[in-house]
Every structure is written in C-alpha cells, then in structure tokens.
Design a protein around this motif. Sequence first.
Motif, PDB file in Angstrom:
ATOM      1  N   GLU A   1       0.831  -1.199   0.000  1.00  0.00           N
ATOM      2  CA  GLU A   1       0.000   0.000   0.000  1.00  0.00           C
ATOM      3  C   GLU A   1       0.869   1.254   0.000  1.00  0.00           C
ATOM      4  O   GLU A   1       0.586   2.226  -0.668  1.00  0.00           O
ATOM      5  N   THR A   2       1.975   1.170   0.775  1.00  0.00           N
ATOM      6  CA  THR A   2       2.861   2.320   0.852  1.00  0.00           C
ATOM      7  C   THR A   2       3.412   2.648  -0.526  1.00  0.00           C
ATOM      8  O   THR A   2       3.463   3.803  -0.933  1.00  0.00           O
ATOM      9  N   VAL A   3       3.803   1.576  -1.266  1.00  0.00           N
ATOM     10  CA  VAL A   3       4.331   1.791  -2.618  1.00  0.00           C
ATOM     11  C   VAL A   3       3.252   2.429  -3.496  1.00  0.00           C
ATOM     12  O   VAL A   3       3.508   3.378  -4.231  1.00  0.00           O
ATOM     13  N   GLU A   4       2.008   1.905  -3.343  1.00  0.00           N
ATOM     14  CA  GLU A   4       0.914   2.418  -4.167  1.00  0.00           C
ATOM     15  C   GLU A   4       0.636   3.896  -3.911  1.00  0.00           C
ATOM     16  O   GLU A   4       0.385   4.656  -4.812  1.00  0.00           O
ATOM     17  N   LEU A   5       0.681   4.234  -2.592  1.00  0.00           N
ATOM     18  CA  LEU A   5       0.268   5.582  -2.242  1.00  0.00           C
ATOM     19  C   LEU A   5       1.369   6.618  -2.428  1.00  0.00           C
ATOM     20  O   LEU A   5       1.102   7.807  -2.424  1.00  0.00           O
ATOM     21  N   LYS A   6       2.591   6.160  -2.591  1.00  0.00           N
ATOM     22  CA  LYS A   6       3.693   7.116  -2.682  1.00  0.00           C
ATOM     23  C   LYS A   6       3.545   8.001  -3.921  1.00  0.00           C
ATOM     24  O   LYS A   6       3.293   7.529  -5.019  1.00  0.00           O
ATOM     25  N   ASN A   7       3.693   9.280  -3.677  1.00  0.00           N
ATOM     26  CA  ASN A   7       3.561  10.216  -4.783  1.00  0.00           C
ATOM     27  C   ASN A   7       4.961  10.607  -5.266  1.00  0.00           C
ATOM     28  O   ASN A   7       5.740  11.219  -4.535  1.00  0.00           O
ATOM     29  N   TYR A   8       5.255  10.252  -6.499  1.00  0.00           N
ATOM     30  CA  TYR A   8       6.585  10.534  -7.026  1.00  0.00           C
ATOM     31  C   TYR A   8       6.665  11.885  -7.741  1.00  0.00           C
ATOM     32  O   TYR A   8       7.730  12.342  -8.081  1.00  0.00           O
ATOM     33  N   THR A   9       5.495  12.451  -8.003  1.00  0.00           N
ATOM     34  CA  THR A   9       5.489  13.668  -8.838  1.00  0.00           C
ATOM     35  C   THR A   9       6.191  14.855  -8.179  1.00  0.00           C
ATOM     36  O   THR A   9       6.531  15.815  -8.844  1.00  0.00           O
ATOM     37  N   GLU A  10       6.390  14.753  -6.855  1.00  0.00           N
ATOM     38  CA  GLU A  10       7.067  15.854  -6.144  1.00  0.00           C
ATOM     39  C   GLU A  10       8.585  15.795  -6.355  1.00  0.00           C
ATOM     40  O   GLU A  10       9.271  16.790  -6.184  1.00  0.00           O
ATOM     41  N   GLU A  11       9.068  14.602  -6.699  1.00  0.00           N
ATOM     42  CA  GLU A  11      10.519  14.412  -6.798  1.00  0.00           C
ATOM     43  C   GLU A  11      11.106  15.048  -8.049  1.00  0.00           C
ATOM     44  O   GLU A  11      10.497  15.018  -9.110  1.00  0.00           O
ATOM     45  N   LYS A  12      12.292  15.585  -7.903  1.00  0.00           N
ATOM     46  CA  LYS A  12      12.997  16.182  -9.044  1.00  0.00           C
ATOM     47  C   LYS A  12      14.253  15.349  -9.298  1.00  0.00           C
ATOM     48  O   LYS A  12      15.043  15.129  -8.388  1.00  0.00           O
TER      49      LYS A  12
END
Lengths: 180, 227
Positions: free
Chosen positions: B36-47
């Motif tokens: 679930e943690t993997v699913e919920l992780k938002n990567y769009t913030e990362e540069k």
Amino acid sequence: MKLKSLITTILISGLISFVALFIYNRMYHTKTAYIEIKKVFNGFQMKKELEKEYEKTQKGRDKILDSLSFNLKLMSKHLNERKNSKIEIPKDEIYQFEYNREEFLKLKKQYQEDNAVLSQKYDNQILAQLTQYVIEYGKKNNYDIILGADGNGSLMYSKESYNISEDIIVYINNKYKGID
Amino acid sequence: MIRQFIIGSFFTIVITAVVSCHGKEIKEQLNEQSEETVELKNYTEEKVTVQEFVTWCADKNNKLNKSKDIADIRFDLSYRPAPCMAYLELRTETYDFPKFQEACNHYYDMSYFNFRLEVIDGTGELLKYKLQSPAQYEERVKYTSFEMQKDIYLVQGNDTLLPGLFHFERIFEVAPYSTVMLAFDNKKFNKDSEFTIIYNDKLFEKGFVKFNYKNKQLINLPNISGL
C-alpha cells in the motif's frame, strides 16, 4: 536476586527454545499444502474466458451446420414429395442432393475434429498458466510441496487446514489479470 | 531452580508458539502495508536528472515494467514515458536541454510500450524456438510482421484499443528474444485510469497474457529538473 535469576532463566530458556524451534523449522519441517485441482481449475478466470471463447466458436460452427442441415431436410422433403407423387426427378437434382449431403457430413466431421483440437489447445494453455502461477505461489510462500487432490486417490486424506485452494484461486486470478 | 526453569520454559514456549502461529498473519499484514505504501507514494514531487529518470523508469519496483513467465517463455512489458523515448533518440548526441525538450514533444501524443518475448534459458533466434518445420518459421515471420498487431490490445472498461504504432524488431541469432515497440493514442484512452494490455499469444500458444496498470501508475512519475 530471585527476580534477577528468574529473568535470566526465562531469557536463556527462551533463547534456547527459539533457536531449537528455528533449527527444527529450517531442517525438518516441510511446509506442505494441497489444492483441489477441479475447484482451482474451475475457479480460474482464464478457464472461464476460454470456455466462453470455445462456446462462441462452437455455436458459430453449429449454426453453419444447422443451416446446411435445414437445407438438406428441405431438399429431401421436396425430393420425397415428388417421388411419392410419381413425378420424375431430374438426375442433377439428385446429384446435387448427394453432393450437399456429402459436404455436410465432411464439414460436420471437420468441425468435430476442430472443436476437439481447440478444446485441447485451450486446456493446454490453461494448464500451462495455472501450473506456472501455482509454482510462483509456492515459491513466494516458501512451500516445499503443494499437492493436487483430484479425487483419483493421489491424496487420500489431509486436514482441511492444509487446503489452500481458495488462496490459490485468488492468487492465480490476480496473476492472470496481470495485477502485481 | 527447577521450578524457575519450568515456569520460564512454559512462558517462552507459549510466546514462541503464539508468535509462530501469528507470524504468517503479521508477515502478510506487513506485506500488504508495504505494498500500500508503494501504491500511495507520490513521485510527482521528486525532481531528478534525465539519467536518474531513465533509471527510475527501468526499476521494476516502480511498476512501470511488468514481467510474466509462462512455462518456458518470458513476457516483459515496459512503459516508456516521453522523456525515455527522447533520451533513446538523443543518446548518441551531445546533451542539450532545449533539444531534449523538443524531442520529448514528439512523443507526448502516444503512450509507448516495449514488449519483449524471451525464451527462458534459451539460445538462438526466438522465432526458431521449438520449430516443427521450416514452413512454421515462415508462418511465424509472417505472423509477427502482419498479424501479431491484431493480437495486442489495450482494454479499459468496455473499450478495446488496438495499437496505433507497432513494430516487431528481429535480432535473429544474436539473442533468444525479440522486441515489439507499440504505442497507443493518448486521445483514445484515459492514461489516469486503470487499464490492461492483453496479448493473445499465438506464437507459442500460451493464450492470453495480461498486464494491468493501476490508476495513475503512468502519470505518477518523478519530474525531470528543468523540464
């Protein structure tokens, strides 16, 4: 002092029990389970989909055969009526009837063979994927053996707690659907 | 002393037994939680840099690449976002950011996937694997060139979409795999929602091979700094 020795005793005996249990589990305990093959096979989504595909193909072929059969019956009826009325039947019509009948029988036989081949092909595809997913399930959950109970005597008795058919059905269906 | 030992052992055995019994459940719960943690992780913030982005996309943990083994054949499907395609296009050239951005723009209209079929532990040409006759080889070549594109499709809800672009790449005897580059028109499906790519394998008769992409899996990507 008494409390200290009690705690020490508990810790030491706990450690010994844990190590012993760990070694026993690692070396001697065989993780075994069984699945009801028929139940798993029938619960497999791929089987349901291919069964529908097969029925669709079979129905399509049956429709063609029904149509040919109906035409043959009509022809036969006409020929019989004329024969009963003692009207002369042209030879080419009889030849045509014979030819159509031969074609019908040939096609019927061909479709029967094709249906059997298709059914076998689908069964092989289902079994290949089902086997693969059961292997993956076994590896993922550290099973040493997963037996298949198919009611032919290969597995005579096992406790119900060893039956993992339901879990397997969920797992193989998710794998089939490509869900991680 | 003996009494102490008996009491101690009793407690430890009980605790060990309880832990053993519930160990599986705890492990399953932990697995579910981590998934679930993997699913919920938002990567769009990362540069990230372009190179890091490409590496991120290739990482199987990020779920853009899916793999499925069926008996002796491995099927791999990898999503290639526009920057990855641009990176591949410009690989041989000197890195130039405006040029890279321009190259990216070429790929934004479609969703690109790399589909690989491989013989597990095999050698030689893929199309020659378990060949029953020379005629079958010809049939396979024809199939991969003209027919195969009808057997790969994207399913979203009740809609079925055939690839707008399809290219089967043969590498002959070099390695026991072949690659298919396919792309789906972004206007014809919703990239944000769940979909499944299905390949009905007629080459090795493995049947339907499905790869599922969950909601937002294709858009939850890190940002490339500067883009």
